[in-house]
Design an enzyme around this catalytic site. Structure first.
Site, mmCIF file in Angstrom:
data_model
loop_
_atom_site.group_PDB
_atom_site.id
_atom_site.type_symbol
_atom_site.label_atom_id
_atom_site.label_comp_id
_atom_site.label_asym_id
_atom_site.label_seq_id
_atom_site.Cartn_x
_atom_site.Cartn_y
_atom_site.Cartn_z
ATOM 1 N N TRP A 110 22.224 -20.241 -20.215
ATOM 2 C CA TRP A 110 21.136 -20.421 -19.242
ATOM 3 C C TRP A 110 19.936 -19.389 -19.308
ATOM 4 C CZ3 TRP A 110 19.851 -25.130 -18.495
ATOM 5 C CH2 TRP A 110 20.775 -26.059 -18.381
ATOM 6 N N LYS A 136 24.430 -28.372 -8.118
ATOM 7 C CA LYS A 136 25.560 -27.896 -8.133
ATOM 8 C C LYS A 136 26.068 -27.472 -6.851
ATOM 9 C CE LYS A 136 24.144 -27.617 -12.604
ATOM 10 N NZ LYS A 136 23.353 -26.637 -13.330
ATOM 11 N N ASP A 147 18.469 -16.589 -11.015
ATOM 12 C CA ASP A 147 19.194 -18.054 -11.044
ATOM 13 C C ASP A 147 20.372 -18.170 -10.630
ATOM 14 O OD1 ASP A 147 19.959 -20.432 -11.629
ATOM 15 O OD2 ASP A 147 19.426 -20.458 -14.028
HETATM 16 C C1 LIG Z 1 22.323 -26.283 -14.113
HETATM 17 C C2 LIG Z 1 21.791 -25.094 -14.551
HETATM 18 C C3 LIG Z 1 20.447 -25.083 -14.862
HETATM 19 C C4 LIG Z 1 19.643 -26.172 -15.028
HETATM 20 O O1 LIG Z 1 19.123 -26.946 -13.967
HETATM 21 P P1 LIG Z 1 17.996 -28.325 -14.138
HETATM 22 O O2 LIG Z 1 17.777 -28.482 -12.741
HETATM 23 O O3 LIG Z 1 18.798 -29.325 -14.860
HETATM 24 O O4 LIG Z 1 17.011 -27.883 -14.865
HETATM 25 C C5 LIG Z 1 20.024 -23.762 -14.976
HETATM 26 N N1 LIG Z 1 20.599 -22.612 -14.479
HETATM 27 C C6 LIG Z 1 21.862 -22.761 -14.076
HETATM 28 C C7 LIG Z 1 22.574 -21.512 -13.570
HETATM 29 C C8 LIG Z 1 22.590 -23.920 -13.980
HETATM 30 O O5 LIG Z 1 23.953 -24.099 -13.632
#
Ligand SMILES: *Cc1c(COP(=O)(O)O)cnc(C)c1O
Length: 363
Positions: A103, A197, A173
């Site tokens: 990511w 998530k 993030d």
């Molecule tokens: C799932 C995830 C993403 C991507 O998320 P989207 O909403 O599909 O763009 C980015 N960073 C992390 C850490 C994730 O778990």
């Protein structure tokens, strides 16, 4: 076709608390006092106002978010933040990225479209099994920000202590581990998470941003990409994702009232994760985890069996036993159990028992 809820180990969109789903079901046809569902009323109505404000208040309570941070509800998922962060925060500067897995790699490659990115550490030589020690990277004191991912969802690698970036704002993030434990939000200039998530359904992304960073948004950006304009209009420049925000309000209420806050949530998550990691460690090498021990994620537990054939067999038989979505990410293979806040202890115990039994039969 099964009509029963199974234990869902999906990495995202992921399991939600049953009590939250029930509450949403109860209110689905008619939000009390609204005469219609939350999907059918104006985002500027007096019925929706307490929902978006309530979600914000709950987030502030959970993480002790001080007054000088704004909380924004955006669309576009984490991927849009990969671009919005550099577009809003870079100015004429560059940003430092710490690459600890899939990511952050993706975030850096998106950011490069918007401006200048320096990779100050890349864990590819250590197969993204750990986060770096402070001695392994050097922050450019003039960087616009330092970018990290608190929990690499695919590799299952989580920061235990965050980098000290001094006066350079830390951007994080936290999509797959927000609210999994207490956090000192004042260490961050910006922390964000897509909802699907650990927060609610896909469709909303929560951005917690310090006031001085909100001020950086350049006027060349369209309004909907402009943090400052979004903050000024309290995330209501246009119609926000009302239903998703409603769900975030219910999930955060559940964390506060039923789970009893993030200290308790953390203890609960550590206990669940330990059940799986102990099983891996005690399997005599039958199961192999990915992350180095001190960086093991308490949210995502990737593991492998001695062969791809056995991985597949495990996944298929687990599914028959009511343990679903255990395949690893398509980019890395193997298996992965995502055990977010809403995964009940019983689900993890069922998986642990299945793992012990499977190793006995196939080891
Ligand atoms: C799932 C995830 C993403 C991507 O998320 P989207 O909403 O599909 O763009 C980015 N960073 C992390 C850490 C994730 O778990």
């Amino acid at each position: 076709m099964t009509e029963q809820r199974l234990y869902n180990f999906s990495a995202g969109p992921a399991v939600l608390p049953v009590s939250v789903l029930k509450k949403a079901q109860e209110e689905l046809l008619c939000l009390p006092g609204a005469g219609a569902s939350v999907m059918e009323i104006s985002h500027r109505s007096k019925q929706f106002e307490p929902i978006i404000n309530g979600a914000e208040t709950n987030i502030r309570k959970l993480l002790n978010v001080p007054e000088h941070y704004r909380i924004l509800f955006l669309q576009g998922g984490a991927l849009l933040q990969f671009g919005m962060i550099p577009m809003n925060l870079l100015g004429s500067k560059s940003a430092d990225y710490i690459i600890t897995g899939s990511w952050t790699k993706k975030a850096a490659s998106e950011a490069k479209i918007a401006g200048k990115v320096n990779t100050i550490w890349d864990g590819k030589d250590v197969s993204y099994k750990r986060k770096p020690a402070a001695s392994e990277y050097k922050i450019n004191p003039d960087a616009a920000y330092v970018y990290i991912c608190s929990n690499e969802t695919i590799e299952g690698v989580q920061y235990q202590t965050f980098p000290d970036t001094g006066s350079v704002p830390l951007v994080c993030d936290s999509s797959s581990d927000i609210f999994c434990r207490p956090a000192d939000i004042t260490k961050f200039g910006l922390l964000y998470a897509c909802a699907q998530k650990n927060l609610g359904p896909a469709g909303v992304t929560v951005v917690i941003i310090r006031d001085d960073l909100v001020e950086r948004s350049p006027d060349t950006l369209p309004s909907l990409l402009h943090y400052k304009k979004i903050a000024e209009q309290k995330s209501m420049l246009n119609t926000p994702p009302c239903f998703a925000i409603y769900m975030v309000k219910l999930v955060t209420e559940w964390l506060l009232n039923e789970m009893g806050g993030l200290e308790k949530v953390h203890a609960f998550n550590k206990e669940k994760a330990a059940l799986l990691y102990e099983t891996i460690d005690n399997s005599g090498g039958f199961y192999k985890g990915h992350a180095d021990k001190e960086f093991r994620s308490i949210m995502n537990v990737p593991f492998r069996l001695p062969s791809e054939e056995l991985d597949k067999k495990f996944e298929t038989e687990a599914k028959s036993a009511g343990l679903t979505t255990l395949a690893g990410h398509r980019s890395v293979g193997g298996l992965r159990a995502s055990i977010y806040n809403a995964m009940p202890r019983e689900g993890v115990i069922a998986l642990r028992d299945f793992m012990v039994d499977f190793a006995k039969k196939n080891g």
